[in-house]
Design an enzyme around this catalytic site. Sequence first.
Site, PDB file in Angstrom:
ATOM      1  N   LEU A 108       0.857  -1.183   0.000  1.00  0.00           N
ATOM      2  CA  LEU A 108       0.000   0.000   0.000  1.00  0.00           C
ATOM      3  C   LEU A 108       0.893   1.232   0.000  1.00  0.00           C
ATOM      4  CD1 LEU A 108      -2.940  -0.624   2.534  1.00  0.00           C
ATOM      5  CD2 LEU A 108      -3.146  -0.080   0.105  1.00  0.00           C
ATOM      6  N   ASP A 109       0.564   2.225  -0.823  1.00  0.00           N
ATOM      7  CA  ASP A 109       1.329   3.469  -0.833  1.00  0.00           C
ATOM      8  C   ASP A 109       1.300   4.110   0.551  1.00  0.00           C
ATOM      9  OD1 ASP A 109       1.820   3.182  -3.543  1.00  0.00           O
ATOM     10  OD2 ASP A 109       0.033   4.322  -4.122  1.00  0.00           O
ATOM     11  N   SER A 110       2.293   4.937   0.837  1.00  0.00           N
ATOM     12  CA  SER A 110       2.350   5.586   2.150  1.00  0.00           C
ATOM     13  C   SER A 110       1.131   6.481   2.387  1.00  0.00           C
ATOM     14  CB  SER A 110       3.635   6.407   2.283  1.00  0.00           C
ATOM     15  OG  SER A 110       3.725   7.372   1.251  1.00  0.00           O
ATOM     16  N   ALA A 112      -1.828   5.871   1.358  1.00  0.00           N
ATOM     17  CA  ALA A 112      -3.039   5.045   1.400  1.00  0.00           C
ATOM     18  C   ALA A 112      -3.220   4.412   2.770  1.00  0.00           C
ATOM     19  CB  ALA A 112      -2.965   3.964   0.329  1.00  0.00           C
TER      20      ALA A 112
END
Length: 338
Positions: A108-110, A112
Site C-alpha cells: 500500500l502506498d504511504s 493510502a
Amino acid sequence: MAAAEAEVVSPLIVDTAPDTSGTAEASVAASVAEAARTESQAPASKAALAAKLMSLSGVFAVHKPKGPTSAELLNRLKEKLLAEAGMPSPEWNKRQKQTLKVGHGGTLDSAAQGVLVVGIGRGTKMLTSMLSGSKRYITIGELGKATDTLDSTGKVTEEKPYDKITREDIEGILQKFTGNIMQVPPLYSALKKDGQRLSTLMKKGKVVEARPARPVTVHSISLLKFQPPFFTLDVECGGGFYIRSLVSDIGKELSSCASVLELTRTKQGPFTLAQHALPEDRWTIDDIEQSLERCTSLLPEELTFKKLKSDNSSDQVISCGYITLRDTKREDDAVKTL
C-alpha cells in the site's frame, strides 16, 4: 481444651513476635517481599510470551494508517511484539540469526490506508498466494488536477476545466475500465529499472521512460458519489492494478485530468477492513493469536501453513528483500519479509 491452649499460645506469640503492622518496618518488608515475588515471576511470564510469539504461524490482517510505508508499518508491528515478549531488539536478533519472521503481501502506498495482509512464521510462505487474489478499494478522485505521482502527494503538472462533467458522464465511461484491460503503471512506483525503484530514480531527478501497458483485471467499478470536483469510486480488481492510474485515465477520458485524493483498501482476499484488520492498539500477542485462527480459517485448505513443508532452520533466519512471482514483475506482486 483447644480454647485454653489458644489462650496459652496467644500470649507467647505476642511476647515473642510483637505486632508491627502499620509500622514503617512492616511497609518496607512488604515492599521487599512483593518485589521479590515480581522479580521471580516476570522472567517466567516473559519467557512464556516469547515462546508463544515464536510459535505463531499463519496470516492475518492489520489496519495500515496513512503515513508510513508498508515496510515501516511491518517494522513497527515487529518491534511492538518483541517488546511485549521482552525479547532483544531486531538488530541483536539479526546478528544472532534468530528473529521473528514477518512479511506483508500487497504493498500500500504511504498515502493510502486500509487492509494489509501480514504473514508470521511459516505464514510468510502463504503471502504469494494473496498477491493474485482480488482487492477492493474506495478512492476519492479530484477532477481538473494532475500530479507527477498521480495522487495528492505529488507536484501539480496540469490543470484543466471540469465544470461541464456530469455524474452521467463518469458513469458512462466506467465500462471501458472494467474487465480485462491494458493499463500503464505510474512512474512513481515500486517497479524497478536496473535494480532501482522507479520512484527512487524519479526523486533523484533521473529521466525515467514510461513503462509499457500491461494486462490487468477489473472485476467491478461503481460511482458512489459525485460532488465536483470530487468523485468517489468503489473498485474491485486483481493483482498488479493501480488505482492511481485508473483515476488518471478516467480524467483523460473525460477530456480533463484527475488525481487520487484519498485511497482506502477495504478488502484483500477474504479479509475485510471492518471485520479482520487489527488496529495498532490490538497489535498484541494474544490478539494476533486469535486473529490468526480466525483469518487462516478463511483461506482455502491448500494455502494453509498446515500443508506447507516445515523448515525450522529457515523459519529462524531473517529474509530481507522482495520475492517476486515468476510470471510477473509488478509492485503488488512482491512479498516483503523482515
